[in-house]
Design a protein around this motif. Structure first.
Motif, PDB file in Angstrom:
ATOM      1  N   GLN A 138     -11.324  -3.091  -7.452  1.00  0.00           N
ATOM      2  CA  GLN A 138     -10.877  -4.463  -7.221  1.00  0.00           C
ATOM      3  C   GLN A 138      -9.635  -4.777  -8.045  1.00  0.00           C
ATOM      4  O   GLN A 138      -8.666  -5.362  -7.533  1.00  0.00           O
ATOM      5  N   VAL A 139      -9.637  -4.369  -9.287  1.00  0.00           N
ATOM      6  CA  VAL A 139      -8.491  -4.642 -10.174  1.00  0.00           C
ATOM      7  C   VAL A 139      -7.258  -3.886  -9.697  1.00  0.00           C
ATOM      8  O   VAL A 139      -6.144  -4.437  -9.653  1.00  0.00           O
ATOM      9  N   ILE A 140      -7.422  -2.624  -9.321  1.00  0.00           N
ATOM     10  CA  ILE A 140      -6.273  -1.825  -8.867  1.00  0.00           C
ATOM     11  C   ILE A 140      -5.695  -2.406  -7.579  1.00  0.00           C
ATOM     12  O   ILE A 140      -4.465  -2.443  -7.392  1.00  0.00           O
ATOM     13  N   GLN A 141      -6.543  -2.883  -6.693  1.00  0.00           N
ATOM     14  CA  GLN A 141      -6.056  -3.521  -5.466  1.00  0.00           C
ATOM     15  C   GLN A 141      -5.239  -4.768  -5.796  1.00  0.00           C
ATOM     16  O   GLN A 141      -4.200  -5.029  -5.163  1.00  0.00           O
ATOM     17  N   MET A 142      -5.684  -5.538  -6.787  1.00  0.00           N
ATOM     18  CA  MET A 142      -4.925  -6.723  -7.195  1.00  0.00           C
ATOM     19  C   MET A 142      -3.581  -6.314  -7.786  1.00  0.00           C
ATOM     20  O   MET A 142      -2.561  -6.962  -7.539  1.00  0.00           O
ATOM     21  N   MET A 143      -3.561  -5.247  -8.555  1.00  0.00           N
ATOM     22  CA  MET A 143      -2.310  -4.753  -9.130  1.00  0.00           C
ATOM     23  C   MET A 143      -1.332  -4.344  -8.030  1.00  0.00           C
ATOM     24  O   MET A 143      -0.158  -4.709  -8.046  1.00  0.00           O
ATOM     25  N   GLU A 144      -1.829  -3.570  -7.067  1.00  0.00           N
ATOM     26  CA  GLU A 144      -0.969  -3.076  -5.993  1.00  0.00           C
ATOM     27  C   GLU A 144      -0.417  -4.206  -5.137  1.00  0.00           C
ATOM     28  O   GLU A 144       0.678  -4.080  -4.568  1.00  0.00           O
ATOM     29  N   ALA A 145      -1.160  -5.297  -5.036  1.00  0.00           N
ATOM     30  CA  ALA A 145      -0.720  -6.429  -4.217  1.00  0.00           C
ATOM     31  C   ALA A 145       0.198  -7.384  -4.974  1.00  0.00           C
ATOM     32  O   ALA A 145       0.761  -8.311  -4.384  1.00  0.00           O
ATOM     33  N   ASN A 146       0.366  -7.160  -6.268  1.00  0.00           N
ATOM     34  CA  ASN A 146       1.179  -8.070  -7.090  1.00  0.00           C
ATOM     35  C   ASN A 146       2.114  -7.274  -7.996  1.00  0.00           C
ATOM     36  O   ASN A 146       1.990  -7.281  -9.223  1.00  0.00           O
ATOM     37  N   ILE A 147       3.057  -6.571  -7.358  1.00  0.00           N
ATOM     38  CA  ILE A 147       4.029  -5.775  -8.102  1.00  0.00           C
ATOM     39  C   ILE A 147       5.204  -6.631  -8.562  1.00  0.00           C
ATOM     40  O   ILE A 147       5.662  -6.536  -9.707  1.00  0.00           O
ATOM     41  N   GLU A 148       5.709  -7.479  -7.678  1.00  0.00           N
ATOM     42  CA  GLU A 148       6.888  -8.278  -8.009  1.00  0.00           C
ATOM     43  C   GLU A 148       6.586  -9.322  -9.084  1.00  0.00           C
ATOM     44  O   GLU A 148       7.444  -9.634  -9.911  1.00  0.00           O
ATOM     45  N   GLU A 149       5.385  -9.854  -9.065  1.00  0.00           N
ATOM     46  CA  GLU A 149       4.971 -10.827 -10.075  1.00  0.00           C
ATOM     47  C   GLU A 149       3.658 -10.351 -10.697  1.00  0.00           C
ATOM     48  O   GLU A 149       2.564 -10.735 -10.261  1.00  0.00           O
ATOM     49  N   PRO A 150       3.753  -9.465 -11.707  1.00  0.00           N
ATOM     50  CA  PRO A 150       2.555  -8.872 -12.313  1.00  0.00           C
ATOM     51  C   PRO A 150       1.602  -9.921 -12.879  1.00  0.00           C
ATOM     52  O   PRO A 150       2.014 -10.973 -13.370  1.00  0.00           O
ATOM     53  N   ILE A 151       0.322  -9.609 -12.780  1.00  0.00           N
ATOM     54  CA  ILE A 151      -0.740 -10.481 -13.288  1.00  0.00           C
ATOM     55  C   ILE A 151      -1.153  -9.984 -14.672  1.00  0.00           C
ATOM     56  O   ILE A 151      -1.255  -8.774 -14.900  1.00  0.00           O
ATOM     57  N   SER A 152      -1.414 -10.886 -15.571  1.00  0.00           N
ATOM     58  CA  SER A 152      -1.799 -10.497 -16.932  1.00  0.00           C
ATOM     59  C   SER A 152      -3.190  -9.857 -16.940  1.00  0.00           C
ATOM     60  O   SER A 152      -4.015 -10.159 -16.074  1.00  0.00           O
ATOM     61  N   PRO A 153      -3.451  -8.964 -17.903  1.00  0.00           N
ATOM     62  CA  PRO A 153      -4.778  -8.330 -17.986  1.00  0.00           C
ATOM     63  C   PRO A 153      -5.918  -9.339 -18.089  1.00  0.00           C
ATOM     64  O   PRO A 153      -7.000  -9.116 -17.541  1.00  0.00           O
ATOM     65  N   SER A 154      -5.679 -10.454 -18.771  1.00  0.00           N
ATOM     66  CA  SER A 154      -6.747 -11.449 -18.931  1.00  0.00           C
ATOM     67  C   SER A 154      -7.128 -12.070 -17.595  1.00  0.00           C
ATOM     68  O   SER A 154      -8.318 -12.287 -17.314  1.00  0.00           O
ATOM     69  N   ILE A 155      -6.132 -12.343 -16.747  1.00  0.00           N
ATOM     70  CA  ILE A 155      -6.418 -12.911 -15.421  1.00  0.00           C
ATOM     71  C   ILE A 155      -7.058 -11.866 -14.517  1.00  0.00           C
ATOM     72  O   ILE A 155      -7.991 -12.160 -13.757  1.00  0.00           O
TER      73      ILE A 155
ATOM     74  N   THR B 151      20.678  -2.953  -5.340  1.00  0.00           N
ATOM     75  CA  THR B 151      21.230  -2.767  -6.679  1.00  0.00           C
ATOM     76  C   THR B 151      20.090  -2.528  -7.668  1.00  0.00           C
ATOM     77  O   THR B 151      18.939  -2.916  -7.424  1.00  0.00           O
ATOM     78  N   VAL B 152      20.426  -1.901  -8.774  1.00  0.00           N
ATOM     79  CA  VAL B 152      19.410  -1.628  -9.796  1.00  0.00           C
ATOM     80  C   VAL B 152      18.804  -2.937 -10.289  1.00  0.00           C
ATOM     81  O   VAL B 152      17.592  -3.016 -10.565  1.00  0.00           O
ATOM     82  N   ILE B 153      19.631  -3.973 -10.390  1.00  0.00           N
ATOM     83  CA  ILE B 153      19.115  -5.273 -10.835  1.00  0.00           C
ATOM     84  C   ILE B 153      18.079  -5.804  -9.853  1.00  0.00           C
ATOM     85  O   ILE B 153      17.007  -6.282 -10.253  1.00  0.00           O
ATOM     86  N   ASN B 154      18.377  -5.726  -8.573  1.00  0.00           N
ATOM     87  CA  ASN B 154      17.423  -6.214  -7.561  1.00  0.00           C
ATOM     88  C   ASN B 154      16.162  -5.369  -7.514  1.00  0.00           C
ATOM     89  O   ASN B 154      15.067  -5.882  -7.254  1.00  0.00           O
ATOM     90  N   VAL B 155      16.299  -4.060  -7.744  1.00  0.00           N
ATOM     91  CA  VAL B 155      15.115  -3.201  -7.822  1.00  0.00           C
ATOM     92  C   VAL B 155      14.245  -3.627  -8.997  1.00  0.00           C
ATOM     93  O   VAL B 155      13.016  -3.720  -8.878  1.00  0.00           O
ATOM     94  N   ALA B 156      14.879  -3.895 -10.111  1.00  0.00           N
ATOM     95  CA  ALA B 156      14.140  -4.334 -11.300  1.00  0.00           C
ATOM     96  C   ALA B 156      13.360  -5.612 -11.007  1.00  0.00           C
ATOM     97  O   ALA B 156      12.162  -5.717 -11.331  1.00  0.00           O
ATOM     98  N   LEU B 157      14.015  -6.578 -10.387  1.00  0.00           N
ATOM     99  CA  LEU B 157      13.357  -7.851 -10.076  1.00  0.00           C
ATOM    100  C   LEU B 157      12.220  -7.670  -9.082  1.00  0.00           C
ATOM    101  O   LEU B 157      11.169  -8.308  -9.190  1.00  0.00           O
ATOM    102  N   ALA B 158      12.423  -6.784  -8.087  1.00  0.00           N
ATOM    103  CA  ALA B 158      11.396  -6.546  -7.072  1.00  0.00           C
ATOM    104  C   ALA B 158      10.156  -5.885  -7.650  1.00  0.00           C
ATOM    105  O   ALA B 158       9.090  -5.907  -7.034  1.00  0.00           O
ATOM    106  N   CYS B 159      10.311  -5.286  -8.827  1.00  0.00           N
ATOM    107  CA  CYS B 159       9.187  -4.581  -9.440  1.00  0.00           C
ATOM    108  C   CYS B 159       8.679  -5.277 -10.700  1.00  0.00           C
ATOM    109  O   CYS B 159       7.980  -4.667 -11.527  1.00  0.00           O
ATOM    110  N   GLY B 160       9.048  -6.532 -10.854  1.00  0.00           N
ATOM    111  CA  GLY B 160       8.470  -7.346 -11.920  1.00  0.00           C
ATOM    112  C   GLY B 160       9.109  -7.234 -13.284  1.00  0.00           C
ATOM    113  O   GLY B 160       8.505  -7.648 -14.279  1.00  0.00           O
ATOM    114  N   PHE B 161      10.337  -6.703 -13.364  1.00  0.00           N
ATOM    115  CA  PHE B 161      11.027  -6.596 -14.653  1.00  0.00           C
ATOM    116  C   PHE B 161      12.006  -7.757 -14.779  1.00  0.00           C
ATOM    117  O   PHE B 161      12.795  -8.025 -13.876  1.00  0.00           O
TER     118      PHE B 161
END
Length: 336
Positions: free
Chosen positions: A232-249, A295-305
Protein backbone atom coordinates in the motif's frame (compact mmCIF):
# COMPACT_ATOMS: atom_id res chain seq x y z
CA UNK A 1 7.41 -14.59 -47.33
CA UNK A 2 6.13 -15.05 -43.73
CA UNK A 3 2.89 -16.75 -44.86
CA UNK A 4 1.81 -20.28 -44.04
CA UNK A 5 -0.71 -22.06 -46.25
CA UNK A 6 -3.81 -23.38 -44.48
CA UNK A 7 -3.77 -27.07 -43.61
CA UNK A 8 -6.12 -27.76 -46.51
CA UNK A 9 -7.56 -25.56 -49.19
CA UNK A 10 -10.98 -24.32 -48.20
CA UNK A 11 -13.86 -23.68 -50.54
CA UNK A 12 -15.29 -20.19 -50.80
CA UNK A 13 -15.20 -17.77 -47.91
CA UNK A 14 -18.39 -16.53 -46.30
CA UNK A 15 -20.02 -13.45 -47.77
CA UNK A 16 -18.71 -11.34 -44.89
CA UNK A 17 -15.12 -12.37 -45.64
CA UNK A 18 -14.77 -12.66 -49.41
CA UNK A 19 -11.14 -11.54 -49.19
CA UNK A 20 -8.67 -11.90 -46.31
CA UNK A 21 -8.23 -8.92 -44.02
CA UNK A 22 -4.79 -7.47 -44.74
CA UNK A 23 -2.40 -6.19 -42.08
CA UNK A 24 0.50 -3.94 -43.01
CA UNK A 25 3.37 -4.26 -40.53
CA UNK A 26 5.68 -1.25 -40.48
CA UNK A 27 9.05 -2.25 -39.08
CA UNK A 28 10.98 0.56 -37.40
CA UNK A 29 14.75 0.31 -36.94
CA UNK A 30 15.50 -1.46 -33.62
CA UNK A 31 11.93 -2.78 -33.38
CA UNK A 32 11.07 -5.32 -30.69
CA UNK A 33 11.05 -8.76 -32.32
CA UNK A 34 8.73 -10.34 -29.75
CA UNK A 35 5.93 -7.83 -30.34
CA UNK A 36 6.10 -8.30 -34.12
CA UNK A 37 6.40 -12.08 -34.01
CA UNK A 38 3.58 -12.45 -31.49
CA UNK A 39 1.20 -10.45 -33.68
CA UNK A 40 2.02 -12.15 -36.95
CA UNK A 41 1.89 -15.63 -35.43
CA UNK A 42 -1.67 -15.02 -34.25
CA UNK A 43 -2.71 -14.29 -37.83
CA UNK A 44 -0.89 -17.32 -39.20
CA UNK A 45 -2.43 -19.65 -36.64
CA UNK A 46 -5.91 -18.16 -37.17
CA UNK A 47 -5.64 -19.09 -40.86
CA UNK A 48 -4.49 -22.58 -39.93
CA UNK A 49 -7.25 -23.14 -37.37
CA UNK A 50 -9.96 -21.82 -39.71
CA UNK A 51 -8.53 -23.85 -42.60
CA UNK A 52 -8.94 -20.86 -44.89
CA UNK A 53 -7.12 -17.55 -45.43
CA UNK A 54 -8.86 -15.16 -43.06
CA UNK A 55 -5.83 -12.89 -42.88
CA UNK A 56 -3.01 -11.74 -45.11
CA UNK A 57 -0.08 -9.45 -44.33
CA UNK A 58 2.85 -7.58 -45.74
CA UNK A 59 5.94 -6.05 -44.13
CA UNK A 60 7.05 -2.56 -45.13
CA UNK A 61 9.41 0.14 -43.96
CA UNK A 62 11.90 2.80 -44.94
CA UNK A 63 14.53 0.95 -46.98
CA UNK A 64 15.07 -2.66 -48.01
CA UNK A 65 16.24 -4.20 -44.72
CA UNK A 66 15.44 -3.36 -41.08
CA UNK A 67 17.18 -4.69 -37.96
CA UNK A 68 15.36 -5.55 -34.76
CA UNK A 69 16.77 -4.61 -31.35
CA UNK A 70 18.32 -8.09 -31.06
CA UNK A 71 20.36 -7.48 -34.23
CA UNK A 72 18.56 -9.84 -36.62
CA UNK A 73 17.83 -8.26 -40.00
CA UNK A 74 14.58 -8.56 -41.95
CA UNK A 75 14.01 -8.16 -45.67
CA UNK A 76 11.02 -5.91 -46.30
CA UNK A 77 8.27 -6.66 -48.79
CA UNK A 78 8.08 -3.06 -49.93
CA UNK A 79 8.45 0.65 -49.12
CA UNK A 80 6.09 3.09 -47.39
CA UNK A 81 3.67 3.42 -50.27
CA UNK A 82 -0.04 4.05 -50.64
CA UNK A 83 -2.14 1.33 -49.03
CA UNK A 84 -5.56 -0.13 -49.65
CA UNK A 85 -8.48 1.51 -47.87
CA UNK A 86 -9.33 -1.71 -46.02
CA UNK A 87 -5.75 -2.31 -44.79
CA UNK A 88 -4.91 -2.22 -41.09
CA UNK A 89 -1.53 -0.69 -40.24
CA UNK A 90 0.49 -2.00 -37.28
CA UNK A 91 3.66 -0.04 -36.53
CA UNK A 92 6.32 -2.05 -34.69
CA UNK A 93 8.39 0.08 -32.33
CA UNK A 94 11.26 -0.73 -30.00
CA UNK A 95 14.23 0.97 -28.34
CA UNK A 96 15.26 4.57 -29.06
CA UNK A 97 11.89 5.24 -30.63
CA UNK A 98 12.48 9.01 -30.65
CA UNK A 99 15.21 8.51 -33.25
CA UNK A 100 12.71 6.83 -35.56
CA UNK A 101 10.39 9.86 -35.66
CA UNK A 102 11.51 11.00 -39.09
CA UNK A 103 9.59 13.58 -41.06
CA UNK A 104 9.09 11.05 -43.85
CA UNK A 105 7.54 8.45 -41.56
CA UNK A 106 5.31 10.90 -39.69
CA UNK A 107 4.01 12.40 -42.92
CA UNK A 108 3.28 8.93 -44.28
CA UNK A 109 1.34 8.02 -41.14
CA UNK A 110 -0.70 11.23 -41.30
CA UNK A 111 -1.46 10.72 -44.98
CA UNK A 112 -2.67 7.15 -44.55
CA UNK A 113 -4.65 8.08 -41.45
CA UNK A 114 -6.47 10.81 -43.38
CA UNK A 115 -7.56 8.12 -45.82
CA UNK A 116 -9.39 6.41 -42.95
CA UNK A 117 -7.12 3.42 -42.31
CA UNK A 118 -7.16 1.65 -38.98
CA UNK A 119 -3.79 2.08 -37.25
CA UNK A 120 -2.08 0.46 -34.31
CA UNK A 121 1.20 0.86 -32.49
CA UNK A 122 2.99 -2.14 -30.97
CA UNK A 123 5.33 -1.62 -28.02
CA UNK A 124 6.74 1.94 -28.17
CA UNK A 125 5.18 2.78 -31.56
CA UNK A 126 2.45 4.64 -29.65
CA UNK A 127 5.06 7.40 -29.46
CA UNK A 128 5.19 7.68 -33.26
CA UNK A 129 1.40 7.77 -33.49
CA UNK A 130 1.26 10.51 -30.86
CA UNK A 131 3.97 12.53 -32.63
CA UNK A 132 1.92 12.29 -35.81
CA UNK A 133 -1.14 13.59 -33.93
CA UNK A 134 -3.07 10.36 -34.40
CA UNK A 135 -3.82 9.85 -30.71
CA UNK A 136 -5.07 13.30 -29.72
CA UNK A 137 -8.11 12.84 -27.50
CA UNK A 138 -7.74 9.06 -27.66
CA UNK A 139 -7.04 6.43 -25.05
CA UNK A 140 -3.65 4.80 -25.53
CA UNK A 141 -0.99 2.77 -23.80
CA UNK A 142 2.77 2.28 -24.11
CA UNK A 143 5.45 0.16 -22.44
CA UNK A 144 5.65 1.05 -18.74
CA UNK A 145 9.29 2.13 -19.09
CA UNK A 146 8.18 4.89 -21.49
CA UNK A 147 5.02 5.82 -19.59
CA UNK A 148 6.41 8.82 -17.68
CA UNK A 149 8.07 10.46 -20.67
CA UNK A 150 5.01 9.88 -22.87
CA UNK A 151 2.69 11.44 -20.30
CA UNK A 152 4.90 14.51 -20.05
CA UNK A 153 5.22 14.99 -23.81
CA UNK A 154 1.65 14.19 -24.90
CA UNK A 155 -0.81 15.50 -22.27
CA UNK A 156 -3.57 15.51 -24.92
CA UNK A 157 -3.50 11.69 -25.01
CA UNK A 158 -5.47 9.78 -22.35
CA UNK A 159 -2.63 7.46 -21.38
CA UNK A 160 -3.52 4.24 -19.55
CA UNK A 161 -1.48 1.45 -18.02
CA UNK A 162 -3.50 -1.20 -19.82
CA UNK A 163 -1.99 -4.14 -21.69
CA UNK A 164 -3.60 -2.80 -24.86
CA UNK A 165 -6.21 -0.26 -25.89
CA UNK A 166 -8.64 0.06 -28.77
CA UNK A 167 -10.21 3.49 -29.24
CA UNK A 168 -12.11 3.76 -32.50
CA UNK A 169 -9.69 3.21 -35.36
CA UNK A 170 -6.62 3.49 -33.11
CA UNK A 171 -4.97 0.58 -31.30
CA UNK A 172 -1.92 0.53 -29.03
CA UNK A 173 -0.13 -2.13 -27.01
CA UNK A 174 2.35 -2.09 -24.15
CA UNK A 175 4.85 -4.37 -25.89
CA UNK A 176 6.04 -7.93 -25.40
CA UNK A 177 3.27 -10.51 -25.35
CA UNK A 178 0.54 -7.83 -25.24
CA UNK A 179 0.49 -8.11 -29.05
CA UNK A 180 -1.08 -11.53 -28.55
CA UNK A 181 -3.88 -10.08 -26.44
CA UNK A 182 -4.63 -7.38 -29.00
CA UNK A 183 -4.66 -9.82 -31.91
CA UNK A 184 -6.85 -12.31 -30.06
CA UNK A 185 -9.29 -9.49 -29.37
CA UNK A 186 -9.31 -8.58 -33.07
CA UNK A 187 -9.79 -12.21 -34.11
CA UNK A 188 -12.69 -12.62 -31.68
CA UNK A 189 -14.30 -9.44 -32.99
CA UNK A 190 -13.77 -10.38 -36.65
CA UNK A 191 -15.00 -13.96 -36.21
CA UNK A 192 -15.75 -15.40 -32.78
CA UNK A 193 -14.21 -16.18 -29.40
CA UNK A 194 -14.00 -19.86 -30.27
CA UNK A 195 -11.42 -19.14 -32.96
CA UNK A 196 -9.52 -16.72 -30.70
CA UNK A 197 -9.40 -19.36 -27.97
CA UNK A 198 -8.16 -21.94 -30.48
CA UNK A 199 -5.32 -19.60 -31.47
CA UNK A 200 -4.44 -19.01 -27.80
CA UNK A 201 -4.44 -22.75 -27.20
CA UNK A 202 -2.00 -23.28 -30.06
CA UNK A 203 0.26 -20.60 -28.58
CA UNK A 204 0.02 -22.28 -25.15
CA UNK A 205 -1.28 -18.93 -23.95
CA UNK A 206 -3.46 -19.89 -21.01
CA UNK A 207 -4.40 -16.48 -19.62
CA UNK A 208 -5.90 -14.12 -22.22
CA UNK A 209 -5.84 -10.51 -21.01
CA UNK A 210 -8.31 -7.76 -21.88
CA UNK A 211 -7.91 -4.00 -22.19
CA UNK A 212 -8.87 -3.81 -18.51
CA UNK A 213 -5.70 -5.64 -17.41
CA UNK A 214 -2.66 -3.62 -16.40
CA UNK A 215 0.76 -4.33 -17.86
CA UNK A 216 3.05 -4.35 -14.84
CA UNK A 217 3.35 -7.06 -12.23
CA UNK A 218 1.73 -6.36 -8.89
CA UNK A 219 3.85 -4.63 -6.26
CA UNK A 220 4.22 -7.79 -4.13
CA UNK A 221 5.44 -9.76 -7.16
CA UNK A 222 7.87 -7.02 -8.24
CA UNK A 223 9.48 -6.58 -4.82
CA UNK A 224 9.26 -10.25 -3.85
CA UNK A 225 7.42 -9.48 -0.62
CA UNK A 226 3.77 -10.12 0.18
CA UNK A 227 2.93 -7.63 2.90
CA UNK A 228 -0.31 -5.65 2.36
CA UNK A 229 0.75 -2.49 4.19
CA UNK A 230 4.16 -2.41 2.49
CA UNK A 231 2.47 -2.74 -0.90
CA UNK A 232 0.00 0.00 0.00
CA UNK A 233 2.78 2.43 0.90
CA UNK A 234 4.79 1.68 -2.26
CA UNK A 235 1.69 2.22 -4.41
CA UNK A 236 1.20 5.61 -2.75
CA UNK A 237 4.84 6.47 -3.43
CA UNK A 238 4.59 5.49 -7.10
CA UNK A 239 1.44 7.58 -7.52
CA UNK A 240 3.01 10.68 -5.94
CA UNK A 241 6.40 11.26 -7.55
CA UNK A 242 6.00 14.92 -8.49
CA UNK A 243 4.77 15.87 -5.02
CA UNK A 244 6.33 13.39 -2.55
CA UNK A 245 4.41 12.49 0.59
CA UNK A 246 6.17 12.63 3.95
CA UNK A 247 6.88 9.34 5.79
CA UNK A 248 4.56 10.39 8.62
CA UNK A 249 1.60 10.81 6.25
CA UNK A 250 2.44 7.56 4.43
CA UNK A 251 2.50 5.78 7.78
CA UNK A 252 -0.75 7.39 8.95
CA UNK A 253 -2.61 6.49 5.74
CA UNK A 254 -1.38 2.89 6.03
CA UNK A 255 -2.57 2.69 9.64
CA UNK A 256 0.79 2.48 11.40
CA UNK A 257 3.33 4.63 13.18
CA UNK A 258 6.35 6.18 11.49
CA UNK A 259 8.59 3.89 13.51
CA UNK A 260 6.66 0.83 12.33
CA UNK A 261 7.00 2.03 8.74
CA UNK A 262 10.77 2.38 9.15
CA UNK A 263 11.05 -1.14 10.57
CA UNK A 264 8.90 -2.57 7.79
CA UNK A 265 11.07 -1.12 5.02
CA UNK A 266 14.34 -2.08 6.68
CA UNK A 267 13.17 -5.62 7.34
CA UNK A 268 11.92 -6.38 3.84
CA UNK A 269 13.78 -3.94 1.56
CA UNK A 270 16.96 -3.21 3.57
CA UNK A 271 16.53 0.54 3.23
CA UNK A 272 14.54 3.35 4.78
CA UNK A 273 11.23 4.54 3.29
CA UNK A 274 12.94 7.84 2.45
CA UNK A 275 15.72 6.06 0.55
CA UNK A 276 13.29 3.83 -1.35
CA UNK A 277 11.15 6.83 -2.30
CA UNK A 278 14.25 8.69 -3.50
CA UNK A 279 15.23 5.74 -5.72
CA UNK A 280 11.76 5.73 -7.32
CA UNK A 281 12.02 9.44 -8.06
CA UNK A 282 15.53 9.15 -9.48
CA UNK A 283 14.48 6.23 -11.71
CA UNK A 284 11.69 8.36 -13.18
CA UNK A 285 14.15 11.23 -13.62
CA UNK A 286 16.54 8.98 -15.52
CA UNK A 287 13.75 7.81 -17.83
CA UNK A 288 12.78 11.42 -18.56
CA UNK A 289 16.38 12.41 -19.24
CA UNK A 290 16.84 9.50 -21.65
CA UNK A 291 13.49 9.65 -23.42
CA UNK A 292 12.47 13.33 -23.62
CA UNK A 293 13.87 16.75 -24.48
CA UNK A 294 12.70 18.20 -21.16
CA UNK A 295 15.19 20.54 -19.52
CA UNK A 296 17.03 19.24 -16.49
CA UNK A 297 15.19 21.81 -14.39
CA UNK A 298 11.80 20.55 -15.57
CA UNK A 299 12.87 16.95 -14.99
CA UNK A 300 13.84 17.88 -11.45
CA UNK A 301 10.46 19.51 -10.81
CA UNK A 302 8.57 16.57 -12.35
CA UNK A 303 10.31 14.25 -9.91
CA UNK A 304 9.73 16.26 -6.75
CA UNK A 305 13.05 18.11 -6.42
CA UNK A 306 12.77 21.75 -5.38
CA UNK A 307 16.07 22.83 -6.94
CA UNK A 308 18.40 21.66 -9.75
CA UNK A 309 21.36 21.63 -7.38
CA UNK A 310 19.64 19.24 -4.96
CA UNK A 311 18.53 17.07 -7.87
CA UNK A 312 22.05 16.95 -9.31
CA UNK A 313 23.54 16.07 -5.92
CA UNK A 314 21.09 13.19 -5.36
CA UNK A 315 21.48 11.96 -8.94
CA UNK A 316 25.28 11.89 -8.70
CA UNK A 317 25.15 10.03 -5.39
CA UNK A 318 22.92 7.33 -6.88
CA UNK A 319 24.16 7.01 -10.49
CA UNK A 320 27.72 8.29 -10.10
CA UNK A 321 27.19 10.91 -12.81
CA UNK A 322 25.33 14.19 -13.20
CA UNK A 323 22.01 14.59 -15.03
CA UNK A 324 23.74 16.72 -17.69
CA UNK A 325 26.44 14.11 -18.33
CA UNK A 326 23.85 11.33 -18.38
CA UNK A 327 21.90 13.07 -21.12
CA UNK A 328 25.06 13.92 -23.03
CA UNK A 329 26.38 10.36 -23.01
CA UNK A 330 22.98 9.01 -24.09
CA UNK A 331 22.80 11.48 -26.99
CA UNK A 332 26.30 10.57 -28.14
CA UNK A 333 25.44 6.84 -28.15
CA UNK A 334 22.38 7.48 -30.30
CA UNK A 335 24.37 9.49 -32.83
CA UNK A 336 26.96 6.75 -33.39
Amino acid sequence: MYRDQPRRQAGTLSAAHQTPRRFVFVLIENFTLLSFAAAIECLRIANRMAEKPLYDWTVVGDGDVVACSAGSRFQLDGPLGELGRDDTVLICGGVDIQQASTKKLLNWLRREARRGLKMGGLCTASYLMARAGLLDGKRATIHWENHDSFAEEFPEVALTKSVFTIDGTRMTTAGGTSSIDLMLSIIAQDHDEKLANAVADQLIYSSIRTDQDTQRLSVPTRIGVRHPKLSQVIQMMEANIEEPISPSILARDAGMSTRQLERLFRRYLSRSPKRYYMELRLQKARNLLMQTDMTVINVALACGFSSPSHFSKCYRAHYDTTPYRERGSHSSRLSV
